[in-house]
Design an enzyme around this catalytic site. Sequence first.
Site, PDB file in Angstrom:
ATOM      1  N   GLU A  26       0.844  -1.191   0.000  1.00  0.00           N
ATOM      2  CA  GLU A  26       0.000   0.000   0.000  1.00  0.00           C
ATOM      3  C   GLU A  26       0.880   1.240   0.000  1.00  0.00           C
ATOM      4  O   GLU A  26       1.706   1.427   0.897  1.00  0.00           O
ATOM      5  CB  GLU A  26      -0.917   0.021   1.219  1.00  0.00           C
ATOM      6  CG  GLU A  26      -2.000  -1.049   1.198  1.00  0.00           C
ATOM      7  CD  GLU A  26      -3.017  -0.887   2.314  1.00  0.00           C
ATOM      8  OE1 GLU A  26      -4.077  -1.512   2.218  1.00  0.00           O
ATOM      9  OE2 GLU A  26      -2.743  -0.145   3.278  1.00  0.00           O
ATOM     10  N   CYS A  27       0.705   2.092  -0.997  1.00  0.00           N
ATOM     11  CA  CYS A  27       1.343   3.406  -1.081  1.00  0.00           C
ATOM     12  C   CYS A  27       2.871   3.293  -1.029  1.00  0.00           C
ATOM     13  O   CYS A  27       3.504   3.027  -2.043  1.00  0.00           O
ATOM     14  CB  CYS A  27       0.804   4.320   0.012  1.00  0.00           C
ATOM     15  SG  CYS A  27       1.052   6.072  -0.366  1.00  0.00           S
TER      16      CYS A  27
END
Length: 803
Positions: free
Chosen positions: A326-327
Amino acid sequence: MVAAPMTGQGKTTIATGLMAALGDTGLAVSGHKVGPDYIDPGYHALATGRPGRNLDPHLVGAERVAPLLLHGARGADAAVVEGVMGLHDGRIGTDGFASSAHVATLTHTPVVLVVDVSRMSRSVGALVRGMADFDPAVEVVGVILNKAGSARNVAEITRSVGPPVLGVVPRDERIASPSRHLGLVPAAEREGSARVVERLGEHVAEHVDLDALLEVARSAPALDARPWEPAAEVAAPAGGDRPVVAVAGGRTFTFRYTEAEELLTAAGCEVVAFDPLEDTGLPSGTRGIYLGGGFPEVYAGELAANRSLLAELREAVRDGVPTVAECAGLLYLAESLDGHAMAGAIPADARMTKRLTLRYPEAVSPGDTLLTRAGERITGHEFHRTALTPGHGDRPAWEIDGAPEGFASPSLHASYLHTHWAGHPELAARFAGAVHSAPAVAPAPAPGPSPAVRTTGAGVAPLADPLRHHGDVEARGRLLDFAVNVHPGRRPAWLDRALREGLDRADVYPDPEPARGAVARRHSRVPAEVLPTAGAAEAFTLVARLRPWKRPVVVHPQFTEPHAALEQAGHTVTTVLCAERDGFAFDPAAVPEDADLVMVGNPTNPTGVLHPAEALRGLCRPGRLVVVDEAFMDALPGEPESLAGERITGLVVLRSLTKHWSVPGIRAGYAVGDEAVVRELARVQTPWSVSAPAIAATVACMGGEAGAEAERRAKEFDGWRADLEAGLRGAGLEFVPSRSPFVLVKAGEGVHARLREQGIAVRRADTFPGLDAAWVRVAVRPPETTRKLFDALAKVRPGGFSG
C-alpha cells in the site's frame, strides 16, 4: 473526545498531552483517532504505551466503530479520542458522515472542544455555542482554551461560552506539536519524540483540570455493543502451522493499522517485522509479505543501497509469494523512486511531485486478485505526493472514480489505496489463506510451485511441483489403494478384445475417424463436433495452447492439470475458489466478467460436488470459452447435469474413458462441443497423438454393450459410496457429500502419513488449491475393502472410533 471547530486548533497537542498526563496519574489509557490518519496514533502510542487506534466509519462501517473502540480500550481505565478536522466536518457530500460528531454519536462519547483563542475574545462564545447547538445528538460538555494570552481576555472568553472551561493552556514555544514530525519516528529520534510527548503531558497536567475531565469521561453511558474480536472475523486453519508474514517497519514504513496484524495473527499467521534499511534479507520462513505506508522517498538512497534485500524481495514477488503493498509499499516494489533503483517487481517508476493526492474514495475491484473478487466495493483513503508511471498494469488493483489504478495478480496486490482490514476482514482472510498455501521464501532465488498451492503439512513432504502431483504416485508399492479413482473391477471381456484388435492394427498409423463417429453417435452430435484425444490431459494442453488467453480462470479446488497446463503455456491463471463453508458449491458470479476462458470440473475432483448444468450454461457468453471437465460423469447413474449433448456456442466438454473402464494406461478421451472450437483444437493437436488401442477402446466404450455395463458400474459406485459415507458419518469424520467415485474427507493433519504406515494409500489433498493438509481424498471401494480403511483409521486417529 477532544475535538475542535476547525483544523489547526491544537487537537493533537492537547489530546496527546492529555493521554500522557492521565497515564502519569497511574491510569491505563487508550488512545484513538477519528479518521484514517496514521500519524497521530503513532504519538498516542508513545503517550499511552498501547497501540494507537483509528475510528473511521468510512473505512470500517458505522456498525464497527463502537466495537473497535471497546476492543482498543480493553483493559484501560480511560479512553481519549482525538477528533479530525472540525467537529462536524466529514466526507464531502454526506452530511457529516465519518466526522468527529458522527463518531461521538455512534459511541455516545462526550465532546470537549479545543479552541485556539490567540486571535479571538468574546467571539469564542458564539463559536462554541454554535458548535454545541448545531446537532443535539452531540454532547459538547466542555472547552479547553488553547494558546491563551492575558488573564483579562481569558475571563472575557470564559463568561461568553456556555459549556464549562476545563482548561486554559497558555502558549509555550517549547512545546512542539507532534504532528510537525509528520509521523516520522526514526530509531535515532525516538528518545527525542518520547521527550516531546512527556513535556506535553506535564504541560497539560499543569493547565487542564484532569479530575473534571475524568468526571466527563465517567458520564459516558455504557455501550450496547461487544468488543471487536479478530478471531470472530477470520479463522485459523486446523493444525499448528503458523506461516511467517514479513511486515515492513523501521523508519521507512510507519503506516499500518494494528487490527490488520491482529487479523493475520487470528488467521494463523506469525507476523514478523523487518526493517528495509537494516535487514539484508526477509525473515526466515517468510511465506507472505505486507508492505504498508510510510516515507520511502525520504530514505530512497538508503533503501536502494540495500541491494540484497531488494533482490530477495523481487524474486519473492516473481515467485508468487503473496504480497500486499500500500502506497509506500507500492513505491518500494517499483523499478525506481526519484531515480533510485527499487525492487523492480512492478514495471513502473515513481517520482515526487508538488501535487498532494488526498481522497477518501470507494474503490471497485475490476477482477479477481490476491485480496479481492471482481466487482467488490472497498472503502479506503489516499494521501501521497508521488506519481507512478504507468499508474496501473494490465490487471489493475482498483478502479477509482472510473479510472484504473495499481497492479494485481493472484499473488500480488499493490496500489496507492490504504484500506482498513477490520472493515473488510475478507481481505485479511484471503491474504492469510494464500500465505498458508504458499511455500517459504528460499534463501536463494529458485523456481517454485504455484502460489495457490499448499506444499507442506504435518507428516507430508514438500513437493517440487504440487500441481503435477497425482494419486498414482501415492499408491505405488504394496499399499492398499484408496488414492486412485479408477474402478477396481476387471475390464469387460469386450473391452479386452477391442484392445487386442487395436494392437493388431499397430503396424499402420492410427486413424481416429472411427472413434470420432462413435462418440458423435453416443452424444447425438455430428463428427465435426468431436475430437478424440490422448486422455483428458491432452485436451487440457490443447486448450492452454489454443489462444493467447488474457484472463484464464480455473475453478478450484479441482483437478490441477488444467491449471498446470495453462501455466506451462505461459499464462497467468486466475483462481476462483469454491468455499468450504458453502459445501464447495460453485458460484458463477465469482467468475470475473472479463474471463475469456473458464475451466471447471463437473462432478469436481476432489470434492465430488455435482454443479447444476444451468449454472455452467450461464457462464457462456460471446468472447469466452467454457470448458467443462466431465471425466467422472460416466460414474453417475443417468449422467445428470451433463452438457455433453448440448450445442452451445463457446462450450466444450471433455471426457475420459480411463477411470470408469479401468484403463488408465490406455490414454483415451475426447472433446465434444462448439464445432468452431473443436476445429481450432484439432489444428493444434499433434498428428497421430491418439493410439490405435485408444481408438479401439473409444469405439468399444461408445457401443451398445458398454451402455448397460456403464450404468451397472455407476450404480455399484453409488452403493459403495453410500457405505463409505455411512462409515465416515458414524466415525464422526467431516466429509463433503459426494456424487463421484471418491469422497473428500477432513481427517486431520498427519493422518495421511499415518495411514501409509498402516499400509493404506489415500490421496493427499494439500496440492489442490483451496485445501490444506487436513484433507484427504478417499477412492470408493467395495465394502470389504473399505472396512480395512476404517480399521486403519481407528489406529491412527487419537482416541480411535467405532464405525
